[in-house]
Design an enzyme around this catalytic site. Structure first.
Site, PDB file in Angstrom:
ATOM      1  N   GLY A  25      34.068 -27.112 -93.852  1.00  0.00           N
ATOM      2  CA  GLY A  25      33.829 -26.373 -95.088  1.00  0.00           C
ATOM      3  C   GLY A  25      32.339 -26.333 -95.348  1.00  0.00           C
ATOM      4  O   GLY A  25      31.602 -27.183 -94.848  1.00  0.00           O
ATOM      5  N   HIS A  26      31.910 -25.345 -96.132  1.00  0.00           N
ATOM      6  CA  HIS A  26      30.485 -25.219 -96.435  1.00  0.00           C
ATOM      7  C   HIS A  26      30.026 -26.383 -97.325  1.00  0.00           C
ATOM      8  O   HIS A  26      30.866 -27.132 -97.841  1.00  0.00           O
ATOM      9  CB  HIS A  26      30.210 -23.871 -97.116  1.00  0.00           C
ATOM     10  CG  HIS A  26      30.959 -23.719 -98.414  1.00  0.00           C
ATOM     11  ND1 HIS A  26      30.513 -24.276 -99.585  1.00  0.00           N
ATOM     12  CD2 HIS A  26      32.135 -23.129 -98.701  1.00  0.00           C
ATOM     13  CE1 HIS A  26      31.371 -24.008-100.549  1.00  0.00           C
ATOM     14  NE2 HIS A  26      32.381 -23.312-100.034  1.00  0.00           N
ATOM     15  N   GLU A  35      30.491 -36.319 -91.601  1.00  0.00           N
ATOM     16  CA  GLU A  35      29.255 -35.758 -91.043  1.00  0.00           C
ATOM     17  C   GLU A  35      28.520 -36.800 -90.186  1.00  0.00           C
ATOM     18  O   GLU A  35      27.290 -36.837 -90.171  1.00  0.00           O
ATOM     19  CB  GLU A  35      28.313 -35.274 -92.169  1.00  0.00           C
ATOM     20  CG  GLU A  35      28.928 -34.252 -93.103  1.00  0.00           C
ATOM     21  CD  GLU A  35      28.863 -32.810 -92.603  1.00  0.00           C
ATOM     22  OE1 GLU A  35      28.413 -32.589 -91.456  1.00  0.00           O
ATOM     23  OE2 GLU A  35      29.283 -31.933 -93.362  1.00  0.00           O
ATOM     24  N   GLY A  86      29.204 -28.506-100.343  1.00  0.00           N
ATOM     25  CA  GLY A  86      29.710 -28.473-101.710  1.00  0.00           C
ATOM     26  C   GLY A  86      31.168 -28.045-101.801  1.00  0.00           C
ATOM     27  O   GLY A  86      31.690 -27.855-102.900  1.00  0.00           O
ATOM     28  N   SER A  87      31.855 -27.916-100.661  1.00  0.00           N
ATOM     29  CA  SER A  87      33.258 -27.470-100.708  1.00  0.00           C
ATOM     30  C   SER A  87      34.218 -28.612-101.058  1.00  0.00           C
ATOM     31  O   SER A  87      35.407 -28.387-101.246  1.00  0.00           O
ATOM     32  CB  SER A  87      33.656 -26.815 -99.378  1.00  0.00           C
ATOM     33  OG  SER A  87      33.467 -27.700 -98.304  1.00  0.00           O
ATOM     34  N   GLY A  88      33.689 -29.838-101.129  1.00  0.00           N
ATOM     35  CA  GLY A  88      34.528 -30.958-101.576  1.00  0.00           C
ATOM     36  C   GLY A  88      34.905 -31.956-100.491  1.00  0.00           C
ATOM     37  O   GLY A  88      35.701 -32.865-100.722  1.00  0.00           O
ATOM     38  N   LYS A  89      34.299 -31.832 -99.311  1.00  0.00           N
ATOM     39  CA  LYS A  89      34.678 -32.680 -98.170  1.00  0.00           C
ATOM     40  C   LYS A  89      34.404 -34.161 -98.432  1.00  0.00           C
ATOM     41  O   LYS A  89      35.253 -35.006 -98.184  1.00  0.00           O
ATOM     42  CB  LYS A  89      33.941 -32.233 -96.888  1.00  0.00           C
ATOM     43  CG  LYS A  89      34.153 -30.781 -96.526  1.00  0.00           C
ATOM     44  CD  LYS A  89      33.453 -30.404 -95.227  1.00  0.00           C
ATOM     45  CE  LYS A  89      31.936 -30.585 -95.215  1.00  0.00           C
ATOM     46  NZ  LYS A  89      31.220 -29.698 -96.174  1.00  0.00           N
ATOM     47  N   SER A  90      33.204 -34.470 -98.904  1.00  0.00           N
ATOM     48  CA  SER A  90      32.868 -35.888 -99.118  1.00  0.00           C
ATOM     49  C   SER A  90      33.663 -36.476-100.279  1.00  0.00           C
ATOM     50  O   SER A  90      34.050 -37.647-100.237  1.00  0.00           O
ATOM     51  CB  SER A  90      31.369 -36.058 -99.377  1.00  0.00           C
ATOM     52  OG  SER A  90      30.655 -35.750 -98.209  1.00  0.00           O
TER      53      SER A  90
HETATM   54  N1  LIG Z   1      28.334 -37.685-108.012  1.00  0.00           N
HETATM   55  C1  LIG Z   1      28.575 -36.427-108.352  1.00  0.00           C
HETATM   56  N2  LIG Z   1      28.521 -36.013-109.652  1.00  0.00           N
HETATM   57  C2  LIG Z   1      28.765 -34.747-109.994  1.00  0.00           C
HETATM   58  N3  LIG Z   1      29.096 -33.769-109.128  1.00  0.00           N
HETATM   59  C3  LIG Z   1      29.172 -34.108-107.820  1.00  0.00           C
HETATM   60  C4  LIG Z   1      28.914 -35.444-107.357  1.00  0.00           C
HETATM   61  N4  LIG Z   1      29.056 -35.473-106.001  1.00  0.00           N
HETATM   62  C5  LIG Z   1      29.410 -34.218-105.644  1.00  0.00           C
HETATM   63  N5  LIG Z   1      29.467 -33.396-106.718  1.00  0.00           N
HETATM   64  C6  LIG Z   1      29.829 -31.971-106.723  1.00  0.00           C
HETATM   65  O1  LIG Z   1      31.155 -31.832-106.251  1.00  0.00           O
HETATM   66  C7  LIG Z   1      31.288 -30.706-105.390  1.00  0.00           C
HETATM   67  C8  LIG Z   1      31.775 -31.145-104.013  1.00  0.00           C
HETATM   68  O2  LIG Z   1      30.776 -31.956-103.412  1.00  0.00           O
HETATM   69  P1  LIG Z   1      30.991 -32.745-102.038  1.00  0.00           P
HETATM   70  O3  LIG Z   1      32.344 -33.377-102.070  1.00  0.00           O
HETATM   71  O4  LIG Z   1      29.834 -33.616-101.821  1.00  0.00           O
HETATM   72  O5  LIG Z   1      31.021 -31.537-100.990  1.00  0.00           O
HETATM   73  P2  LIG Z   1      30.676 -31.507 -99.410  1.00  0.00           P
HETATM   74  O6  LIG Z   1      30.795 -32.877 -98.878  1.00  0.00           O
HETATM   75  O7  LIG Z   1      31.700 -30.553 -98.864  1.00  0.00           O
HETATM   76  O8  LIG Z   1      29.297 -30.949 -99.277  1.00  0.00           O
HETATM   77  C9  LIG Z   1      29.918 -30.032-105.380  1.00  0.00           C
HETATM   78  O9  LIG Z   1      29.918 -29.027-106.360  1.00  0.00           O
HETATM   79  C10 LIG Z   1      28.982 -31.153-105.759  1.00  0.00           C
HETATM   80  O10 LIG Z   1      27.836 -30.659-106.410  1.00  0.00           O
HETATM   81 MG   LIG Z   2      29.492 -34.059 -97.736  1.00  0.00          MG
END
Ligand SMILES: Nc1ncnc2c1ncn2[C@@H]1O[C@H](COP(=O)(O)OP(=O)(O)O)[C@@H](O)[C@H]1O
Ligand SMILES: [Mg+2]
Length: 274
Positions: A40-41, A166, A43-47
């Site tokens: 996923g791109h 990642e 910010g798609s929610g993977k982490s």
């Molecule tokens: N600690 C946090 N507080 C607020 N928003 C968060 C936090 N971590 C991630 N986000 C938001 O949640 C969404 C998903 O993020 P993330 O799961 O890190 O995506 P990915 O790993 O796919 O890049 C994004 O919009 C990101 O900005």
């Molecule tokens: Mg990530």
């Protein structure tokens, strides 16, 4: 019959302060022994998803189940013992002053007896091809070597699932190949379930199954060849489709018959010659 090891049931997650809805009603299953890639791109929610699997975050709604055990504050340790995680930056994962100490650390914390510990350290470092570096200081290692040690440290406590967020993205192509080969060897030898989170579709192409995340929802699910037939749709949601897939699609558009859309250079060559 595939054996379900982990179930995610209608899980949503909203970050409390900024009220960012990072995941919206995700349902999926993970099966024993499979290699599942989640793509996923940014910010798609993977982490966020990765953190929900081992209780670093708890869902805003829905539930995560390990076989039949729901993830709660009380069962978090069952999840952490089962799901070993490796993250993006290898430098942030070292706790020991030597490679050996680093692998030992997690085992000491779990009260593994000394003799068993020595055995496991040697076995795990051999598995990732780092046995010769036992007494080296971690900062002398290359990125790929560091990630292989990080994997050894996780494998040492014998998790059923290896989750990599990642884990290859900071590595050069050589380091990346080393780590991917290591993971594949481990999966076969120890029948470990692998969940690899990546934005690299070439890496995901090697998995048994791919789940595509977009804007906190599941966009698509299937085998690599099923996913790569989505080609342009994947590009629209910000994913970089591998070159052989693009060439394969162009050939198809020009009326050249292919059995399937190839996703490796070898696959493309094979399609062209048969
Ligand atoms: N600690 C946090 N507080 C607020 N928003 C968060 C936090 N971590 C991630 N986000 C938001 O949640 C969404 C998903 O993020 P993330 O799961 O890190 O995506 P990915 O790993 O796919 O890049 C994004 O919009 C990101 O900005
Ligand atoms: Mg990530």
């Amino acid at each position: 019959m595939r054996e379900k090891i982990l179930t995610v049931d209608e899980v949503s997650y909203e970050y409390p302060y900024q009220s960012v809805k990072a995941l919206k009603n995700i349902s999926l299953s993970i099966y024993k022994g499979e290699w599942l890639a989640i793509v996923g791109h940014n910010g798609s929610g993977k982490s966020t998803f990765a953190k929900l699997l081992n209780g670093l975050l708890l869902p805003s709604s829905g539930q995560v189940l390990l076989q039949d055990i729901p993830l709660t504050e009380e069962t978090i340790w069952d999840f952490r013992e089962t799901i070993g995680m490796v993250f993006q930056n290898p430098d942030n994962q070292f706790v020991g002053t030597t490679v050996k100490d680093d692998v030992a650390f997690g085992l000491e914390n779990r009260g593994v007896p000394r003799e068993e510990m020595v055995k496991r350290i040697e076995e795990c470092l051999s598995l990732v091809n780092m046995y010769d570096f036992l007494d080296q200081e971690p900062h002398h290692l290359s990125g790929g070597q560091k990630q292989r040690v990080a994997i050894a440290s996780v494998i040492a406590f014998q998790p059923g699932i290896l989750l990599l967020d990642e884990a290859t993205s900071m590595l050069d192509p050589k380091g990346r190949t080393e780590v991917i080969q290591t993971i594949n060897t481990l999966r076969k030898q120890k029948n470990i379930t692998v969940v690899s989170i990546t934005h690299d579709l070439e890496e995901a192409a090697l998995a048994d199954r791919i789940i595509v995340f977009n804007e906190g929802t599941i966009f698509a699910e299937g085998t690599p060849s099923e996913i790569f037939t989505l080609n342009q749709e994947l590009e629209k949601i910000g994913l970089d489709v591998p070159f052989p897939v693009k060439v394969g699609q162009k050939l198809k558009d020009k009326g050249i018959q292919l059995n399937e859309v190839p996703f490796t250079v070898e696959g493309l060559i094979k399609e062209l010659w048969t």
